[in-house]
Design an enzyme around this catalytic site. Structure first.
Site, PDB file in Angstrom:
ATOM      1  N   ALA A   1     -62.993 -14.480 -86.840  1.00  0.00           N
ATOM      2  CA  ALA A   1     -62.279 -12.999 -85.988  1.00  0.00           C
ATOM      3  C   ALA A   1     -62.745 -12.474 -85.425  1.00  0.00           C
ATOM      4  CB  ALA A   1     -63.429 -11.740 -87.607  1.00  0.00           C
ATOM      5  N   ARG A   2     -62.070 -12.189 -83.745  1.00  0.00           N
ATOM      6  CA  ARG A   2     -62.400 -12.600 -83.104  1.00  0.00           C
ATOM      7  C   ARG A   2     -62.810 -13.131 -82.448  1.00  0.00           C
ATOM      8  NH1 ARG A   2     -59.778  -8.540 -84.537  1.00  0.00           N
ATOM      9  NH2 ARG A   2     -60.014  -6.077 -83.990  1.00  0.00           N
ATOM     10  N   SER A   3     -62.681 -14.354 -82.352  1.00  0.00           N
ATOM     11  CA  SER A   3     -63.264 -15.105 -81.162  1.00  0.00           C
ATOM     12  C   SER A   3     -61.740 -15.580 -80.666  1.00  0.00           C
ATOM     13  CB  SER A   3     -63.051 -16.727 -82.917  1.00  0.00           C
ATOM     14  OG  SER A   3     -61.460 -16.635 -82.879  1.00  0.00           O
ATOM     15  N   GLY A   4     -61.132 -15.651 -80.301  1.00  0.00           N
ATOM     16  CA  GLY A   4     -59.995 -15.416 -79.332  1.00  0.00           C
ATOM     17  C   GLY A   4     -58.800 -16.181 -79.673  1.00  0.00           C
ATOM     18  N   LYS A   5     -58.775 -16.464 -81.158  1.00  0.00           N
ATOM     19  CA  LYS A   5     -57.923 -18.041 -81.287  1.00  0.00           C
ATOM     20  C   LYS A   5     -56.295 -17.561 -81.243  1.00  0.00           C
ATOM     21  CE  LYS A   5     -58.264 -16.198 -86.185  1.00  0.00           C
ATOM     22  NZ  LYS A   5     -59.066 -14.790 -85.567  1.00  0.00           N
ATOM     23  N   SER A   6     -55.990 -15.776 -81.428  1.00  0.00           N
ATOM     24  CA  SER A   6     -54.411 -15.654 -80.704  1.00  0.00           C
ATOM     25  C   SER A   6     -54.523 -15.450 -79.118  1.00  0.00           C
ATOM     26  CB  SER A   6     -54.852 -14.575 -81.269  1.00  0.00           C
ATOM     27  OG  SER A   6     -54.458 -13.771 -82.914  1.00  0.00           O
TER      28      SER A   6
ATOM     29  N   ALA B   1     -44.373 -12.854 -87.009  1.00  0.00           N
ATOM     30  CA  ALA B   1     -45.671 -12.458 -87.511  1.00  0.00           C
ATOM     31  C   ALA B   1     -46.087 -12.032 -88.930  1.00  0.00           C
ATOM     32  CB  ALA B   1     -45.320 -10.957 -87.230  1.00  0.00           C
TER      33      ALA B   1
ATOM     34  N   HIS C   1     -50.716  -6.217 -79.309  1.00  0.00           N
ATOM     35  CA  HIS C   1     -50.169  -6.865 -79.701  1.00  0.00           C
ATOM     36  C   HIS C   1     -49.261  -6.993 -78.921  1.00  0.00           C
ATOM     37  CE1 HIS C   1     -52.099 -10.373 -81.811  1.00  0.00           C
ATOM     38  NE2 HIS C   1     -52.842  -9.705 -82.304  1.00  0.00           N
TER      39      HIS C   1
ATOM     40  N   GLU D   1     -40.837 -11.019 -88.498  1.00  0.00           N
ATOM     41  CA  GLU D   1     -41.668 -10.420 -89.692  1.00  0.00           C
ATOM     42  C   GLU D   1     -41.784 -11.166 -90.708  1.00  0.00           C
ATOM     43  OE1 GLU D   1     -42.196  -6.204 -89.205  1.00  0.00           O
ATOM     44  OE2 GLU D   1     -43.322  -6.731 -87.366  1.00  0.00           O
TER      45      GLU D   1
END
Length: 480
Positions: free
Chosen positions: A308-313, A330, A348, A360
């Protein structure tokens, strides 16, 4: 045309004197000087603010045309160069995504103005260093002039994109289309960034020619050379490719380089994803020379893992930012009644390029198999699996066990996804959660989800040309 790059950095240089950031601290003073470009010894770029274009004193045989991305320069030998300086605020665009007229920014196209129109200064002979009299050579200089008042931007390593996890809803994302499958790539042969003209589902009412007229903003064939600031908005390069102005034969060189990127090594990595290069100060380029190396072919299937919040996106979006046609897939829940989720959707949506298409769906197997063109960005596998658990009724009940038939249905959906991933001919970048590094779940549902997603990640990784783990915003390649 001969293009001499006397300097390649932002206005403050790289490193910027007095800056205490880690990026500047890694380099010796004077490593890169502010961008200064000399064309055939006749024209110096950046042009001074307010310079009159095509004034009587412009060098004979040259034409400089302002447009939505910067200055197009055509030389007497027919060479075509685009100089794309730092981009203005991306919010200052019209409905088609092109920059409107602005007297303070000569790089922005004049709405309805003829190509090469006067931007509001006097003619030649006023001592302007861009050119001084019809046939006089460009004035000597040290190449360290600031670039049109552009200020270097702080934030080493930042891409200017906020956090968040997933994509937008149909009524909030005008780029989304609802009919049919997602646009996606072909067989991976040829130019990996090809995409002249408009792709299906990328915009409303635009023609294949692209923009304000049948010839586009820069009439003529594609550019031989593009000198462009890529650190803020690499999607500008994707737009140029999408409109056929940059092809496999175009050499793309990054300029205005500075501490917006953490290091030269990271700069090289990003540019490789974008099909561009950086060159040292003092390099001389020739539009007539063939490319010294072909553009590398990007991996067909990339899996990016992270917590989580690692920057992967953000890493996934960075990798495809310069592609001409991107479909953002999505897989998250609807969330229309969840304010926190809608806020993630908004973040996003705002950080994605306007020309990206959004779909989606939880039918990832169908998306991977559908014909189309372009790149698929799937965000993400974890939310897809959670939705599949919902659809199959596979979450454990109060008794601590899920119905065997529901688990079998989840297994079939995972098998279908892995098979479609193996067969796809698209270029696809997918994001997934690495769930094995945190606290051991205390619930039966958490344990089951962790185990199923971990196994699915392994299966997808085995069928991927590239896999990386993103930690604290830094991708760590996971070679075989």
């Amino acid at each position: 045309m001969e293009i001499r790059l006397e300097g390649t950095a932002g206005a403050g240089g790289w490193p910027e004197p007095g800056c205490g950031c880690a990026s500047c601290g890694r380099l010796t003073p004077g490593h890169r000087r502010p961008t200064s470009i000399v064309v055939d010894g006749r024209i110096r770029l950046p042009l001074p603010p307010g310079r009159a274009i095509d004034a009587p004193g412009a060098p004979d045989g040259y034409r400089i045309t302002p447009g939505p991305y910067g200055y197009a320069i055509t030389g007497p030998d027919g060479g075509r160069v685009l100089y794309a300086p730092p981009a203005p605020d991306p919010g200052a665009t019209d409905a088609e995504g092109f920059l409107e007229a602005d007297d303070e920014n000569p790089a922005r196209a004049g709405s309805g103005d003829p190509a090469g129109a006067d931007i509001g200064d006097t003619g030649a002979g006023d001592g302007n260093p861009a050119w001084d009299g019809g046939r006089d050579a460009v004035r000597a200089g040290d190449g360290t002039g600031a670039a049109n008042g552009d200020s270097a931007r702080a934030g080493a390593g930042d891409t200017g994109r906020a956090g968040g996890d997933h994509a937008g809803t149909a009524d909030e994302n005008p780029a989304r289309t609802d009919g049919g499958g997602a646009a996606r790539g072909g067989d991976g042969d040829g130019d990996p960034w090809a995409g002249a003209g408009e792709a299906a589902g990328t915009g409303g009412g635009e023609t294949g020619a692209g923009d304000r007229g049948p010839a586009g903003p820069y009439p003529g064939r594609p550019f031989d050379l593009v000198l462009i600031d890529l650190l803020d908005r690499p999607e500008r390069l994707g737009e140029l490719r999408r409109r056929g102005l940059v092809t496999a034969a175009t050499q793309v060189v990054a300029v205005h380089l500075d501490h917006r990127v953490p290091s030269e090594r990271e700069l090289e990595r990003r540019l490789a994803h974008w099909g561009a290069i950086a060159v040292p100060d003092g390099t001389v380029l020739d539009t007539r020379a063939p490319r010294d190396r072909p553009a590398p072919r990007p991996p067909r299937r990339t899996l990016l893992l992270g917590g989580a919040r690692s920057g992967k996106s953000e890493e996934a979006e960075l990798r495809v930012a310069a592609d001409p046609v991107v479909t953002y897939v999505a897989t998250g829940p609807d969330g229309r009644d969840d304010p926190a989720w809608l806020e993630r959707v908004r973040r996003h949506r705002e950080r994605r390029p306007r020309h990206w298409r959004t779909v989606e769906t939880t039918d990832l197997a169908g998306v991977l198999a559908a014909p189309g063109e372009g790149t698929l960005l799937i965000d993400g596998i974890g939310t897809w699996l959670a939705a599949v658990f919902d659809e199959c009724g596979a979450w454990p009940g109060d008794g601590g066990a899920a119905p065997p038939s529901a688990l079998a249905a989840v297994a079939r959906r995972c098998d279908e996804l892995v098979a479609a991933w193996r067969r796809t001919r698209a270029r696809v970048v997918a994001v997934s959660d690495e769930v094995g590094l945190g606290v051991v779940p205390v619930t039966a549902a958490g344990l089951l989800f962790r185990d199923v997603l971990g196994s699915l990640n392994q299966r997808l990784a085995r069928e991927s040309e590239e896999v990386a783990l993103v930690v604290a915003g830094r991708p760590v390649p996971l070679p075989l």
